[in-house]
Enzyme design. Structure first.
Site, mmCIF file in Angstrom:
data_model
loop_
_atom_site.group_PDB
_atom_site.id
_atom_site.type_symbol
_atom_site.label_atom_id
_atom_site.label_comp_id
_atom_site.label_asym_id
_atom_site.label_seq_id
_atom_site.Cartn_x
_atom_site.Cartn_y
_atom_site.Cartn_z
ATOM 1 N N LYS A 108 34.915 21.494 33.119
ATOM 2 C CA LYS A 108 34.432 20.184 32.683
ATOM 3 C C LYS A 108 33.510 20.404 31.492
ATOM 4 O O LYS A 108 32.718 21.358 31.496
ATOM 5 C CB LYS A 108 33.688 19.509 33.840
ATOM 6 C CG LYS A 108 33.224 18.080 33.555
ATOM 7 C CD LYS A 108 32.614 17.429 34.806
ATOM 8 C CE LYS A 108 32.151 16.004 34.553
ATOM 9 N NZ LYS A 108 31.593 15.362 35.768
ATOM 10 N N SER A 127 33.486 10.817 37.176
ATOM 11 C CA SER A 127 33.476 11.246 35.800
ATOM 12 C C SER A 127 34.301 12.507 35.521
ATOM 13 O O SER A 127 34.637 12.760 34.369
ATOM 14 C CB SER A 127 32.041 11.495 35.350
ATOM 15 O OG SER A 127 31.469 12.583 36.047
ATOM 16 N N SER A 150 31.747 12.035 41.486
ATOM 17 C CA SER A 150 32.575 12.420 40.346
ATOM 18 C C SER A 150 33.534 13.584 40.570
ATOM 19 O O SER A 150 34.355 13.860 39.694
ATOM 20 C CB SER A 150 31.695 12.740 39.152
ATOM 21 O OG SER A 150 31.304 11.534 38.552
HETATM 22 N N1 GLN Z 1 30.461 6.851 39.202
HETATM 23 C C1 GLN Z 1 29.147 7.310 39.452
HETATM 24 C C2 GLN Z 1 28.257 7.010 38.263
HETATM 25 O O1 GLN Z 1 28.731 6.432 37.365
HETATM 26 C C3 GLN Z 1 29.119 8.771 39.781
HETATM 27 C C4 GLN Z 1 29.179 9.646 38.599
HETATM 28 C C5 GLN Z 1 29.027 11.104 38.912
HETATM 29 O O2 GLN Z 1 29.145 11.537 40.067
HETATM 30 N N2 GLN Z 1 28.702 11.887 37.896
HETATM 31 O O3 GLN Z 1 27.114 7.318 38.217
#
Ligand code: GLN
Length: 492
Positions: free
Chosen positions: A79, A154, A178
């Site tokens: 990532k 994400s 995410s």
């Molecule tokens: N969808 C969640 C957010 O927008 C989780 C994102 C994540 O785990 N980095 O914060």
């Protein structure tokens, strides 16, 4: 060989060790696939072809010399939130589009030590804030199961590369879901470890008290191999825990599903937005686990309604503080011709950050400001503790807790949900991060549109081996994790 991308991590490791194919062949095979297929998926931000082939040659030499370890020569995608020395690390942001890290994140360094070959860096929601990987600067990554849908986020690039067979496994990060949600949307297995199990050093911070790296792959077995690389104490991360690491691969059959008590939170299956087909597939998977000998126990998690508001105060608060370092002065994007220092800050930040990141910074700054700190931030921290206690109470009754990973299957690209609608989609994943618990997503079927559905299992602290083991045994008697999207079947 044309089908190297169909092999599991164990098969890749064995094939390399037995010289059935070389790491160079394997790496070149993936690079060819990326070149041909990623034009459709848009999962890679950076492909490090030259370096990958050099690493592959070094791996082949080590295998010949007998100095290789288990995964020497196996390719991986990281990532783009993990710092990679000499290679761009963008965190999915225009702000860092010109950032070349001077050091490796611990996770990346551990991968190198293990002999992994880095294919490149993959797309994500900007600074890991989001659930769709529709990146405002690098474009939307597509869901390999249906290119009109998002892969989730994400860690959407990390999911898409595996689902399209553009990497055999990948690293992701999970601050509020995410790893699990994109794994769910793309039909993969993904593990969010206990907070403190995987080093955060060199992982660009979003919400530091919840950020945690973890593996994304096709199966629990594949994830276990990567956990063996990623997990462990790191003196460079003060929140990483000094605790012995399991051998996650050796432990894959370590927990008996027979007699395993699985908690079914009443509140979770009555959530308004829970899609009927998602509910049905998850219930079928629980029935299967019951057939395998697990005992389903109805439990209460009374704090469910507080998950979304609590997370969406604490995460933006931490983000607003973490992202203050991107000021256009020390590194990253700087606006053209600033008139003075204030103009430089203002324009660098409004031009360098996308809309969602700016929204989070504003919410977080507000929640932390003098007059509102107690009413919002401190209150949210108190509720956070209640949420944790709710889980601890539940774990007195049951071994693991079951939930969907997401209330729906993958959204359409451009669905343009309002921020609150989008945040509600995180209802099943956020509490795990607020409490610091480990949780895993396993693919358990499809909806009528042939989009994958995921089951989430939440474990008590340090129960990564148990979670991997339960999913591994489920995967021995089911074949959802072996299903491949049409695009993954395409040959390069
Ligand atoms: N969808 C969640 C957010 O927008 C989780 C994102 C994540 O785990 N980095 O914060």
């Amino acid at each position: 060989m044309t089908d190297l991308h169909r092999l599991s991590i164990r098969e890749l490791a064995e094939g390399l060790a037995q010289a059935q194919f070389s790491s160079r062949e394997l790496t070149a095979h993936y690079l060819k696939r990326i070149e041909k297929i990623d034009t459709q998926v848009n999962s890679y931000i950076t492909v490090t072809a030259e370096q990958a082939l050099a690493q592959a040659d070094a791996a082949d030499a080590a295998i010949k010399a007998g100095t290789a370890s288990t995964l020497t020569g196996v390719p991986i995608a990281h990532k783009d939130i993990f710092c990679t020395q000499g290679i761009k690390t963008s965190a999915g942001s225009k702000m860092l589009d010109n950032f070349i890290s001077p050091y490796d994140a611990t996770v990346v360094a551990k991968g190198k030590t293990a002999g992994l070959v880095t294919l490149g860096k993959v797309n994500m929601d900007e600074f890991a804030m989001g659930s769709t990987s529709e990146n405002p600067f690098y474009g939307a990554t597509k869901n390999p199961w249906n290119l009109e849908h998002v892969p989730g986020g994400s860690s959407g690039g990390s999911a898409a590369v595996v689902a399209a067979d553009l990497a055999p496994f990948s690293t992701g990060t999970d601050t509020g879901g995410s790893i699990r949600q994109p794994a769910s949307f793309c039909g993969l297995t993904g593990l969010k470890p206990t907070y403190g199990r995987v080093s955060r050093f060199g992982m660009i911070a979003y919400a530091s008290s919840m950020d945690q790296g973890g593996p994304m792959a096709r199966s629990a077995e594949d994830c276990a191999y990567l956990m063996n690389v990623m997990a462990g104490h790191d003196a460079k991360d003060s929140t990483s825990v000094e605790k012995d690491v399991d051998d996650y691969v050796a432990n894959l059959n370590g927990t008996a599903v027979k007699g395993l008590r699985i908690g079914i939170p009443k509140q979770y299956f009555n959530v308004a937005g829970l899609d009927a087909e998602v509910k049905a597939r998850v219930e079928e998977s629980l029935k299967k686990l019951e057939d395998m000998g697990a005992v389903l126990v109805e439990i209460d998690l009374n704090m469910t309604e507080a998950y979304v508001p609590t997370y969406y105060l604490i995460a933006p608060a931490e983000a607003s503080s973490n992202l203050s370092r991107f000021d256009g002065v020390r590194y990253g994007y700087r606006c053209e011709n600033p008139t003075d220092i204030l103009d430089l800050y203002k324009r660098s930040r409004s031009e360098g950050f996308g809309a969602e990141v700016q929204r989070r910074i504003l919410i977080g700054t507000y929640a932390l400001s003098a007059g509102y700190y107690d009413a919002y931030y401190v209150k949210a921290q108190k509720v956070r503790r209640l949420i944790q206690q709710d889980f601890l109470k539940a774990f007195k009754q049951v071994d693991v807790i079951a939930a969907p990973s997401a209330p729906t299957t993958a959204y359409k690209i451009g669905a343009n949900l309002s921020p609150t609608e989008m945040y509600l989609g995180d209802i099943y994943t956020l509490a795990v991060n607020l409490a610091g618990l480990p949780a895993i997503n396993a693919p358990v079927g499809f909806d009528q549109a042939q989009l994958p559905v995921g089951l989430q299992l939440i474990g008590n602290y340090w129960s990564e081996s148990q979670l991997l083991s339960v999913v591994h045994q489920y995967q021995q008697v089911t074949d959802w994790h072996t299903k491949r999207a049409a695009i993954a079947e395409e040959n390069a």
